[in-house]
Scaffold this motif. Sequence first.
Motif, short mmCIF file in Angstrom:
data_model
loop_
_atom_site.label_atom_id
_atom_site.label_comp_id
_atom_site.label_asym_id
_atom_site.label_seq_id
_atom_site.Cartn_x
_atom_site.Cartn_y
_atom_site.Cartn_z
N LEU A 1 0.75 -1.07 0.14
CA LEU A 1 -0.08 0.17 0.12
C LEU A 1 0.66 1.08 0.01
O LEU A 1 1.98 1.41 0.54
CB LEU A 1 -0.94 0.00 1.31
N ALA B 1 -2.56 -2.00 -5.16
CA ALA B 1 -2.53 -1.29 -3.99
C ALA B 1 -1.78 0.10 -4.59
O ALA B 1 -0.67 0.27 -4.32
CB ALA B 1 -1.96 -1.64 -2.90
N ASP B 2 -2.21 1.01 -5.59
CA ASP B 2 -1.68 2.07 -6.01
C ASP B 2 -2.56 3.23 -6.05
O ASP B 2 -3.58 3.39 -6.66
CB ASP B 2 -1.22 1.72 -7.34
N HIS B 3 -1.98 4.09 -5.17
CA HIS B 3 -2.68 5.56 -4.93
C HIS B 3 -2.62 6.28 -6.49
O HIS B 3 -3.64 6.84 -6.50
CB HIS B 3 -1.80 6.46 -3.92
N TYR C 1 -7.36 1.11 -3.66
CA TYR C 1 -6.60 0.01 -3.45
C TYR C 1 -7.07 -1.40 -4.01
O TYR C 1 -6.34 -2.32 -4.44
CB TYR C 1 -6.13 0.14 -2.01
#
Length: 535
Positions: A377, A399-401, A392
């Motif tokens: 995360l 999980a990649d902003h 995510y």
Amino acid sequence: PPTADPLGPANRLVLAPGLLGGTIASSSGRLSVGGKSPLTGGIKESNVGGLPGAALARLGVTALVVEGQAASGQWFTLEVTPAGVGLLDATHLVGQTIYETVARLRSGRSRRTAVLAIGPAGEMRLSAAAIGVTDLDGVPARHAARGGLGAVMGAKGLKAIVVDDSGSDPVPLADAGLFRQTTRRFAQALREHPSTGKSLPVYGTSVLVNVINELGGLPTRNFRSGVFEKAEHISGEALHDLIVARGGQTTHPCMPGCVIRCSNVFPDENGKEQTRGFEYESIVLLGANCGIGDLDVIARMNHLCDEYGLDTIETGDTLAVAMEAGLADFGDGERAIALIEEIGAGTPLGRVLGHGAAVTGRVFGVSHVPVVKGQGLSAYDPRALKGTGVTYATSPMGADHTAGNALPGTVLPGVGRLDTTQREHQVDLSRYLQKLAVIFDSVGLCWFTRGPILADNSLLLDMLKGRLGREFSMDDLWTMGRETLRRELAFNRAAGFGPQDDRLPDFFLTEPLPPRGLTFDIGDDELRETLAGLD
């Protein structure tokens, strides 16, 4: 193809500038690097600034696609110039860090020469391996870091890609007058916007440290808390003041023509450059998430990751899992540095760590591992930033902003600003942001430019018309966003992913996050609705 071995010859490594790449538009030189991820086993796009995106666009390259694989023991540099594309022997560069590699490849070349390179992590095909990318000063401090695409590059036998656009023609403009007029409006709008004109140019992305800490969502000690007691020591304000005191650069552009200039150059106590591109994600995950509150220590960790070619996000998550396993104490910066050095040296322990948080957790029997689809995360706890948590869980990227980050103050059209800690409308917000992120990646614009563009869509539409000579509507762009997501989801389904993979680890659902006692309370049925109908 979806069933390909990510490190095998059938996987492709794709480098694509955006539709506005190579032009004078501010912040338009982003580069998308893609392939099947060895970290997640699914589709991956890693977005990066620096010089190569604009240089490839000026050379008329819509996408550079690398296929196949070199024979065992062979290493090459791929060179792209106005004369064409060629492979050069690179065995003399094997074992060198990214900084060493770039220095040798740029020696005697034009200042505009762009380089993408891997370090020891990519050579070892570690799943957390990043690709280093040169900035305006020729320093490889920008990174296509997420998803282990440095390992894909290494598996192909590519040590580096050199892009030299010297002598190339300017990017053609269908309506030069309209384009130049609109880019001036765009630059002025960026200068006048509170984010891109005030906070980011002064404090950089780490302006978010205090914001997210006060919200109670700052990942601390392996996502065990949302508040770090030393947050003020690693905040954007503290970073700014320390850089000023030491004579560094508090503001620096990561690509040509950027008026935001949210990057920086961080010196040590003697005034010598220690690292640059010292960003929020790196500071929080190498810092607070590991219990480390000393910017100098975090800067050393950041620079080592840049040298070896490691994703600082995945590395920060991994180190915290290793600390939870007892390999180091939370807050022990020197031990954390030693563990990163183990990765660079390729020791057995280093290779375990270099494959990321999920592998490290399995090897050492840790269940409290913050990953989705195998990827660590980013620096936002999903219990306090629930829209980001939906992203995510459901993004094809893991999980990649960068696939759709729902920060405080984000506006959902038709609803307004949402409380990030409440569950209402967060699925709708994530869906909206995921499509929006695809649009910005596709045109090559930095995500930070979205504020002025969302306030005045004509800025983007007129730039596209001036560049390409055809009318675009926002509906056209939303359709492109939906179709891209549909194809990414289809790739992942064919690769073996199903709805059961679109969820957060259980502890986010069951363990209240101190100090506010928040949990991620958006259920699986709601998560499945996020991108329903696209696959």
